[in-house]
Design an enzyme around this catalytic site. Sequence first.
Site, PDB file in Angstrom:
ATOM      1  N   LYS A   1       0.859  -1.181   0.000  1.00 46.45           N
ATOM      2  CA  LYS A   1       0.000   0.000   0.000  1.00 46.45           C
ATOM      3  C   LYS A   1       0.893   1.227   0.000  1.00 46.45           C
ATOM      4  O   LYS A   1       1.971   1.207   0.595  1.00 46.45           O
ATOM      5  CB  LYS A   1      -0.894   0.033   1.242  1.00 46.45           C
ATOM      6  CG  LYS A   1      -1.864  -1.126   1.348  1.00 46.45           C
ATOM      7  CD  LYS A   1      -2.691  -0.966   2.610  1.00 46.45           C
ATOM      8  CE  LYS A   1      -3.503  -2.216   2.899  1.00 46.45           C
ATOM      9  NZ  LYS A   1      -4.243  -2.089   4.170  1.00 46.45           N
TER      10      LYS A   1
ATOM     11  N   HIS B   1       0.837   6.418   3.135  1.00 46.91           N
ATOM     12  CA  HIS B   1      -0.075   7.559   3.205  1.00 46.91           C
ATOM     13  C   HIS B   1       0.152   8.367   4.474  1.00 46.91           C
ATOM     14  O   HIS B   1       0.922   7.978   5.351  1.00 46.91           O
ATOM     15  CB  HIS B   1      -1.532   7.108   3.065  1.00 46.91           C
ATOM     16  CG  HIS B   1      -2.048   6.282   4.203  1.00 46.91           C
ATOM     17  ND1 HIS B   1      -2.413   6.832   5.409  1.00 46.91           N
ATOM     18  CD2 HIS B   1      -2.279   4.952   4.308  1.00 46.91           C
ATOM     19  CE1 HIS B   1      -2.856   5.889   6.216  1.00 46.91           C
ATOM     20  NE2 HIS B   1      -2.779   4.735   5.574  1.00 46.91           N
TER      21      HIS B   1
ATOM     22  N   HIS C   1       0.501   7.243   8.217  1.00 45.16           N
ATOM     23  CA  HIS C   1       1.744   6.723   8.791  1.00 45.16           C
ATOM     24  C   HIS C   1       2.713   7.854   9.143  1.00 45.16           C
ATOM     25  O   HIS C   1       3.753   7.613   9.751  1.00 45.16           O
ATOM     26  CB  HIS C   1       2.451   5.797   7.795  1.00 45.16           C
ATOM     27  CG  HIS C   1       1.651   4.583   7.425  1.00 45.16           C
ATOM     28  ND1 HIS C   1       1.305   3.609   8.322  1.00 45.16           N
ATOM     29  CD2 HIS C   1       1.122   4.203   6.239  1.00 45.16           C
ATOM     30  CE1 HIS C   1       0.600   2.673   7.708  1.00 45.16           C
ATOM     31  NE2 HIS C   1       0.474   3.011   6.448  1.00 45.16           N
TER      32      HIS C   1
END
Length: 615
Positions: free
Chosen positions: A147, A150, A153
Site C-alpha cells: 500500500k 499515506h 503513517h
Amino acid sequence: MASASGINQLLLKLDGITLDSIAEKFPATHSDINPYDLYRVHISEVLAPITGVAAEKIHPVIQWTNALDKGDFFPEDDPLFEKPVAAGPFLSFFAKGAPLTQSLIPMIRELGAEYGRNRFLGLKDPKDPSKGKKRIVVEFSSPNIAKPFHAGHLRSTIIGSFLANLYEGAGWDVVRINYLGDWGKQYGLLALAFEKYGDEEALKKDPIDHLFRLYVRINADKDAEKEAIEAKKKEGQDVTELEANSLDEQARRYFRKMTDRDEEALALWKRFRDLSIVRYKATYARLNIKFDEYSGESQVTEEAMERVAKEMAEKGITREDQGAVLVDFTELIPGKEGKRLGKTVIRKRDGTALYLTRDIAELLGRYEKYKFDHMIYVVASQQDLHLQQLFKIIDLLGYKDIAARCQHINFGLVLGMSTRKGTVKFLDDILRDCADHMHDVMRKNETKYSQVEDPEGTADTLGISSVMTQDMSGKRGNNYTFDLAVMTSFEGDTGPYLQYAHTRLSSIKRRADISDEELAKADLSLLTEPHAINVVRLLAQWPDVAQNTLRTLEPTTVVTYLFRLTHVISSSYDQLQVVGSEPALKAARMALYDASRIVVGNCMRLLGLSPLKRM
C-alpha cells in the site's frame, strides 16, 4: 567534549569551585556542556550558609525557566547574578550579561553540533563510561506492505525518528526498527486481485500504485459480493456455497497456504514485500530518516507463537471459549484495571493467531536479540488498549522486568484521510504538492533564485520542512488537519519560517566575511545591548530544553523553544547590525549570530529537518 575555554571564563570569577569539585558534589551536573549547570551550583553554594540548608538539597529545587521575564533561575555584588527579584512565592535570579556572554558563545562555537547533547545520560554508569551505553529500541513508522505510504503513517514516522534522534543525542545506543504490516489475510486478497486484474508491465513501472489500485478494486468486488449474498440470504435462498467460495474465504485459504509455507504463494508475497520496501526507502530518504532493521509480522514464526501460546496456557493466562482462545483480564486482575483491559482473543476458532499473539512473541524475541534497557512503540492512540494488554500479558507471564522496560508513545490522527475507497492522500503526493508550491514562491525573487545551486532540491526540503513542522507543532496527542496553505506559509510559526531564519543567519556570515579565527578572538564584552543579552540567555537554555524533552517526549517542546529563539533573534537584527559596524563590534556581533546559527541548526536537525544555507 568539554568546552574548557568557555567555562573557565566563569570559573575564574568563583573562588574554590572547579569542574572536579562540582562533579564530586553534584554528579548529575555537566557544566562543561551546560553553562546553567554551573549557575545552579553557584546559587546553591551561595544560599546554603544564608539558609542553613545544605547546597545538595537546594540544588534539585532550583527551576530552569522557559520565559526570559521569569529570570534565569529561581546575592548584591555577585559575580554571576543580578540582585534577585521576589515574584510571589518565587525568587527569580537573572544572570549577568557579561560573564554569561563571554563564556557561552565560545562554548557553543567550540562544541558545534554537540552543543545541547548530554551523552552522559545514556551511560549505564556515568562514573564508569567503560561499562558502555544503555540501549533503546524505537519501533516506528510500520506501514502496510503493498500500500502507498499515506499520511496516516506520517505521525509515527516523524515522532519516532525524533525520539530516536533525541535518545541518540543523550548518548544511548539507539536501534531503529520498522515493524512492517506484511502478513495477514489481506495478502491473500491482494494475490487474488493480481491473479484476476494484475498487469506485469504496470507492476514493473510503478509497483506501489498498481498494487494499491488492485487492493481498492478487489475490496470493491468483495463488498459488492457481500451485499449480494446478504440480499439472497434475506430472500431465504441457500447461500452456503456462495459463502464458501466468496472472495473473503478464498483470501483466507490463500493466506493459509502462506502460513503453510507454500513456495508459490510465498514467492508472490515476497515480491510484493520487496518492491514495497524499495519504494519506502526512497520516501524515508527524502524525510532524512533511517532504520537499522526492517522487521515485520512475517518474521515471527508459527513455532514462536506456539511456544508463547503453550506458556500462557500453562500459566493459566488463557482459556478456551467456544473453540477460540482468549485472555480474560477481568478474571486475572481484580478491580478497575481488569475491567478496563477487558477480554481479548489470542487465537480464533479456525486456529489463526491474531496480532496480539504475534506481538507477544515478537516482543520476547526482540528482548532476547537486543537485551534493551528500554523500548518505545510509536503507535497511534487507537491502539492504546492493545499495547496495554500486550504489556500486561508480558507481566503476567512472569517477565515483569521486560514489561517495565516497554513504553507506548501514542499520538492523535491526521484528519481528512480515508483508506479503502481510493481517495487517500499519499505522502509522496503531499510532499510533491508542497515542493511545487515552495518552488513557485522561490521563483518570485529572481535574484535570490538564481543564487540557489539546486532550486528543485531546495523546494523539496522546504516542502518536507512544512509537513514535518506542522506535525510537530502541537502536542502529539492532539488530532490535526492537513492545511497546505498554512503549512507552506513564511508567515507565522511554520517550517519555511524556520528555514528562512537559518538561511538568514547563514547569509549574515557570508556577507560579514569574517574568518573563524577572527571570531574566536572577538571582544565579546562589547555585547552589552539588551537584545544581545536576551539572545544569549535563550541560547543558554538549549541544553536544559533538550534534557527536559527527554522527560516530556514531545517534539513540540523543542519546536516551541526554537520558534521563541528565532523570534528573539529576528527582533535583534535592527539593533545589532553586523555589516557596517566598526570592526571590533562587527566581529562580536557576528560571533553571537554564528552561535545562534549553530543552535538553530542543532534544534532543526534534532527534529529531523535539514537546515538550508540559501533559499
